[in-house]
Write a protein that holds these residues in place. Structure first.
Motif, mmCIF file in Angstrom:
data_model
loop_
_atom_site.group_PDB
_atom_site.id
_atom_site.type_symbol
_atom_site.label_atom_id
_atom_site.label_comp_id
_atom_site.label_asym_id
_atom_site.label_seq_id
_atom_site.Cartn_x
_atom_site.Cartn_y
_atom_site.Cartn_z
ATOM 1 N N THR A 137 -8.107 0.736 3.239
ATOM 2 C CA THR A 137 -6.809 0.368 2.670
ATOM 3 C C THR A 137 -6.975 0.052 1.189
ATOM 4 N N HIS A 161 0.824 -1.202 0.000
ATOM 5 C CA HIS A 161 0.000 0.000 0.000
ATOM 6 C C HIS A 161 0.865 1.263 0.000
ATOM 7 N N SER A 204 -4.507 -1.390 -1.757
ATOM 8 C CA SER A 204 -3.200 -2.003 -1.961
ATOM 9 C C SER A 204 -3.187 -2.741 -3.299
#
Length: 180
Positions: free
Chosen positions: A58, A14, A60
């Protein structure tokens, strides 16, 4: 009985510059890459009152032409103290050669949404193409989301929803900051 297996040789990243190089098709969505954390407010006509929440998101990748997405939220009181877990979702963001977006999100409440949209600089807008529901899921007929990376480095997410017989209207606004 079981052979040992090595650690995953293809971990998600990430952070740009760590892990695999991002696939070239991801260039339009790279501003989203990272771990984001912040607070938001929610409302909907069927709710008794508005609510506040904390959230982490998140984005990623593992070098292939899609982003992995995960979001978790928890209700907070007026002082910002956690009250209980709230929304959670996970999915995938794919980018086509013309910077169109195809997104699939699944919720533990029995809702799966497919979205289409566009990446335009620091704005990413997606709208549901299809919504699938399990037999006991709450009726949701459509949603629209706009993710905007701000000049100060923050991320704002605005989420509109059509549910339980009501038309598309504002539901959530979240302000997040990238975490190290």
């Amino acid at each position: 009985m079981f052979e040992s297996v090595q650690e995953n040789p293809y971990p998600d990243s990430h952070v740009l510059g760590e892990g695999p190089d991002p696939h070239p098709l991801l260039a339009p969505v790279l501003p989203l890459l990272g771990r984001w954390h912040g607070r938001g407010r929610g409302e909907y006509p069927t709710l008794e009152k508005d609510f506040r929440y904390g959230q982490e998101i998140t984005f990623s990748h593992d070098g292939r032409p899609f982003l992995r997405y995960e979001a978790r939220a928890w209700l907070i009181d007026d002082a910002g103290a956690p009250v209980r877990p709230a929304g959670r979702e996970a999915g995938w963001w794919r980018v086509t050669p013309d910077a169109s977006l195809e997104v699939v999100l699944a919720h533990p409440t029995g809702i799966v949404e497919t979205y289409v949209g566009r990446a335009s600089g620091t704005e990413f807008e997606i709208e549901t193409k299809d919504v699938s529901l399990t037999p006991l899921a709450k009726e949701v007929t459509g949603t629209r989301r706009r993710y905007t990376v701000q000049e100060d480095g923050g991320l704002t997410v605005v989420h509109d929803m059509a549910a339980v017989g009501l038309p598309l209207q504002h539901h959530l606004t979240t302000h997040l900051r990238r975490r190290a």
